[in-house]
Design a protein around this motif. Sequence first.
Motif, PDB file in Angstrom:
ATOM      1  N   LYS A 108     -18.603  35.573 -49.967  1.00 23.12           N
ATOM      2  CA  LYS A 108     -19.030  34.363 -50.698  1.00 23.12           C
ATOM      3  C   LYS A 108     -18.032  33.905 -51.756  1.00 23.12           C
ATOM      4  N   SER A 109     -16.776  34.252 -51.568  1.00 25.43           N
ATOM      5  CA  SER A 109     -15.753  33.856 -52.534  1.00 25.43           C
ATOM      6  C   SER A 109     -14.938  32.660 -52.054  1.00 25.43           C
ATOM      7  N   GLY A 110     -15.246  32.156 -50.853  1.00 28.97           N
ATOM      8  CA  GLY A 110     -14.460  31.076 -50.274  1.00 28.97           C
ATOM      9  C   GLY A 110     -14.589  29.755 -51.017  1.00 28.97           C
ATOM     10  N   LYS A 111     -13.706  28.801 -50.713  1.00 27.68           N
ATOM     11  CA  LYS A 111     -13.672  27.501 -51.388  1.00 27.68           C
ATOM     12  C   LYS A 111     -14.877  26.620 -51.032  1.00 27.68           C
ATOM     13  N   ASN A 112     -15.461  26.814 -49.850  1.00 26.28           N
ATOM     14  CA  ASN A 112     -16.673  26.084 -49.448  1.00 26.28           C
ATOM     15  C   ASN A 112     -16.442  24.575 -49.418  1.00 26.28           C
ATOM     16  N   VAL A 113     -15.317  24.152 -48.863  1.00 28.77           N
ATOM     17  CA  VAL A 113     -14.987  22.725 -48.849  1.00 28.77           C
ATOM     18  C   VAL A 113     -15.997  21.932 -48.014  1.00 28.77           C
ATOM     19  N   ILE A 114     -16.434  22.474 -46.883  1.00 25.49           N
ATOM     20  CA  ILE A 114     -17.424  21.753 -46.068  1.00 25.49           C
ATOM     21  C   ILE A 114     -18.761  21.669 -46.793  1.00 25.49           C
ATOM     22  N   GLY A 115     -19.163  22.721 -47.478  1.00 27.86           N
ATOM     23  CA  GLY A 115     -20.394  22.649 -48.270  1.00 27.86           C
ATOM     24  C   GLY A 115     -20.329  21.536 -49.302  1.00 27.86           C
ATOM     25  N   ASP A 116     -19.189  21.433 -49.985  1.00 27.86           N
ATOM     26  CA  ASP A 116     -19.006  20.373 -50.984  1.00 27.86           C
ATOM     27  C   ASP A 116     -19.009  18.995 -50.328  1.00 27.86           C
ATOM     28  N   ILE A 117     -18.383  18.894 -49.149  1.00 29.16           N
ATOM     29  CA  ILE A 117     -18.380  17.616 -48.425  1.00 29.16           C
ATOM     30  C   ILE A 117     -19.806  17.218 -48.042  1.00 29.16           C
ATOM     31  N   LEU A 118     -20.605  18.173 -47.588  1.00 30.42           N
ATOM     32  CA  LEU A 118     -21.990  17.877 -47.204  1.00 30.42           C
ATOM     33  C   LEU A 118     -22.794  17.348 -48.389  1.00 30.42           C
ATOM     34  N   VAL A 119     -22.558  17.891 -49.568  1.00 28.59           N
ATOM     35  CA  VAL A 119     -23.239  17.398 -50.771  1.00 28.59           C
ATOM     36  C   VAL A 119     -22.844  15.944 -51.034  1.00 28.59           C
ATOM     37  N   LYS A 120     -21.536  15.638 -50.918  1.00 26.99           N
ATOM     38  CA  LYS A 120     -21.057  14.267 -51.128  1.00 26.99           C
ATOM     39  C   LYS A 120     -21.614  13.323 -50.055  1.00 26.99           C
ATOM     40  N   VAL A 121     -21.626  13.782 -48.809  1.00 28.48           N
ATOM     41  CA  VAL A 121     -22.159  12.963 -47.717  1.00 28.48           C
ATOM     42  C   VAL A 121     -23.652  12.716 -47.927  1.00 28.48           C
ATOM     43  N   ARG A 122     -24.364  13.735 -48.363  1.00 29.81           N
ATOM     44  CA  ARG A 122     -25.806  13.575 -48.638  1.00 29.81           C
ATOM     45  C   ARG A 122     -26.043  12.445 -49.625  1.00 29.81           C
ATOM     46  N   GLU A 123     -25.267  12.424 -50.710  1.00 29.11           N
ATOM     47  CA  GLU A 123     -25.441  11.370 -51.717  1.00 29.11           C
ATOM     48  C   GLU A 123     -25.059  10.005 -51.161  1.00 29.11           C
ATOM     49  N   ARG A 124     -23.998   9.951 -50.358  1.00 32.13           N
ATOM     50  CA  ARG A 124     -23.555   8.675 -49.774  1.00 32.13           C
ATOM     51  C   ARG A 124     -24.623   8.133 -48.812  1.00 32.13           C
ATOM     52  N   ILE A 125     -25.135   8.986 -47.938  1.00 32.32           N
ATOM     53  CA  ILE A 125     -26.138   8.552 -46.958  1.00 32.32           C
ATOM     54  C   ILE A 125     -27.415   8.111 -47.667  1.00 32.32           C
ATOM     55  N   LYS A 126     -27.835   8.883 -48.652  1.00 33.45           N
ATOM     56  CA  LYS A 126     -29.044   8.535 -49.414  1.00 33.45           C
ATOM     57  C   LYS A 126     -28.886   7.166 -50.071  1.00 33.45           C
ATOM     58  N   GLU A 127     -27.737   6.935 -50.675  1.00 32.67           N
ATOM     59  CA  GLU A 127     -27.470   5.656 -51.341  1.00 32.67           C
ATOM     60  C   GLU A 127     -27.415   4.517 -50.329  1.00 32.67           C
ATOM     61  N   GLU A 128     -26.839   4.781 -49.158  1.00 43.45           N
ATOM     62  CA  GLU A 128     -26.748   3.738 -48.133  1.00 43.45           C
ATOM     63  C   GLU A 128     -28.128   3.350 -47.607  1.00 43.45           C
ATOM     64  N   ILE A 129     -29.009   4.332 -47.407  1.00 47.83           N
ATOM     65  CA  ILE A 129     -30.366   4.020 -46.954  1.00 47.83           C
ATOM     66  C   ILE A 129     -31.109   3.235 -48.032  1.00 47.83           C
ATOM     67  N   LEU A 130     -30.969   3.664 -49.279  1.00 49.47           N
ATOM     68  CA  LEU A 130     -31.621   2.957 -50.375  1.00 49.47           C
ATOM     69  C   LEU A 130     -31.103   1.520 -50.473  1.00 49.47           C
ATOM     70  N   ASP A 131     -29.787   1.341 -50.386  1.00 50.06           N
ATOM     71  CA  ASP A 131     -29.204   0.001 -50.449  1.00 50.06           C
ATOM     72  C   ASP A 131     -29.670  -0.860 -49.278  1.00 50.06           C
ATOM     73  N   SER A 132     -29.840  -0.236 -48.107  1.00 50.70           N
ATOM     74  CA  SER A 132     -30.319  -0.971 -46.935  1.00 50.70           C
ATOM     75  C   SER A 132     -31.738  -1.489 -47.162  1.00 50.70           C
ATOM     76  N   ILE A 133     -32.603  -0.638 -47.719  1.00 59.51           N
ATOM     77  CA  ILE A 133     -33.980  -1.062 -48.007  1.00 59.51           C
ATOM     78  C   ILE A 133     -33.979  -2.217 -49.010  1.00 59.51           C
ATOM     79  N   ILE A 134     -33.204  -2.070 -50.092  1.00 63.96           N
ATOM     80  CA  ILE A 134     -33.140  -3.113 -51.124  1.00 63.96           C
ATOM     81  C   ILE A 134     -32.612  -4.415 -50.529  1.00 63.96           C
TER      82      ILE A 134
END
Length: 422
Positions: A108-134
């Motif tokens: 568990k000492s790795g850089k976890n770049v994909i984990g960090d990317i998934l967090v960023k993608v989660r926020e982007r997708i969430k914002e895009e769905i919210l913006d679509s509804i608005i």
Amino acid sequence: YSNHGFTKNGVFYKTVEHYYQSEKFSDPEIKNKIINADTPKEASNIGRDRSNIRIPNFKDVKNQVMFYGILEKFRQNRDIAYKLIETRNRLIAEATIDEYYWGIGKDKSGKNVIGDILVKVRERIKEEILDSIISKCKSKEVFVLGHKNPDADSIISSYILSNVLKRLGANAQFAVLSEDYDYCKSDIKLITDYVKVKPVVVDDIDNKLFVLVDHNNLEGLSKKNVLGAIDHHIITGEVYDTLEIEYASTCLLIYDLFKDKYEFGDNEKELIALSVLADTDYLCSSRFTTEDKKLFDELNFKLDVTELQKKYFLVNDMSLSIEDNLKVNYKEYDKSTKIYRSIIYTYTDEYKDNFDKYVEYLKDTDNWLLIWCDFEEKNTYVYFKGERYEVGKLVTSTNLIFKYLEEGYNLYIFHYHLVQIL
């Protein structure tokens, strides 16, 4: 590697691995060989072959390439986008044991770049769905609806979201579907005492547009007329633009989604706080998480929870017949077969005096789920398909109970004084 393909720049990629490996090269022959590879492993092997000449700066852009591949994967596969959004604000780890750059590795000492990317993608997708509804609501008359037999969270969420959407450019209406649309009996006094605005009553649903709160199933509405849904229950997939995340209340989720776009007034914050109390049985339920408490405290609205619980929280009236009490908090669920669910709220003495009587009444039914919540001992007892279970904590979420029953998690079978771990 997962089998969720997507199209980017007019090219279809079977997996993110196919996309990522193909972006290492400018030679169209090698790129096409990778894109057409049968498996992501085969694509990876071609991309890692050092005899193939890579573009000179790939090392500098590889994180960006991976980000856009993962982003399109989730943008174009809404089923997994929902799953990603459901992780709320939690950290995500790529747990491949031999990968220390993209993942966390064995120790568990790795850089976890994909984990960090998934967090960023989660926020982007969430914002895009919210913006679509608005965006779909802007300059249109939109009716904001809670679920049938609406409780406090459903009504308050509908009222608050209609206010938000109005400020953001929609002609949004706080609404219910018909005049006989009864409020949930357990919350009716709280609703009438605090929600002073009366909802618009909608009789004719034709040619009207709707946004759903506290549910994401159509309930007789047409897909083309439902612009989106915001909910804290399990996703149904019936409404395309849905933001479903487990929060203490749907209204608290609405607050978290819009707090950077809309300035909530003191009255609105009070109502949001009350929705949390009502949907967590006045902060007794395990649904009220540490994250929820942070948001609840952020509202900075002081409430006397003990007094409000005394005034508004209704336990079941044990003078009623068993049949009548089973109807008070009754709901039907479609699993492999239809299941009839009833929740009984009592304190310890009433539980001790009555639970066996209800079990006896239901003993010949295989599809009735009885959930009994003891608010004095903060424990939950379940009877289902001839078995009694003790949860060991207060749980009022039926979906959690279903999960516990399916997984055997933290449940005990109990018979009289014999207790066995399941």
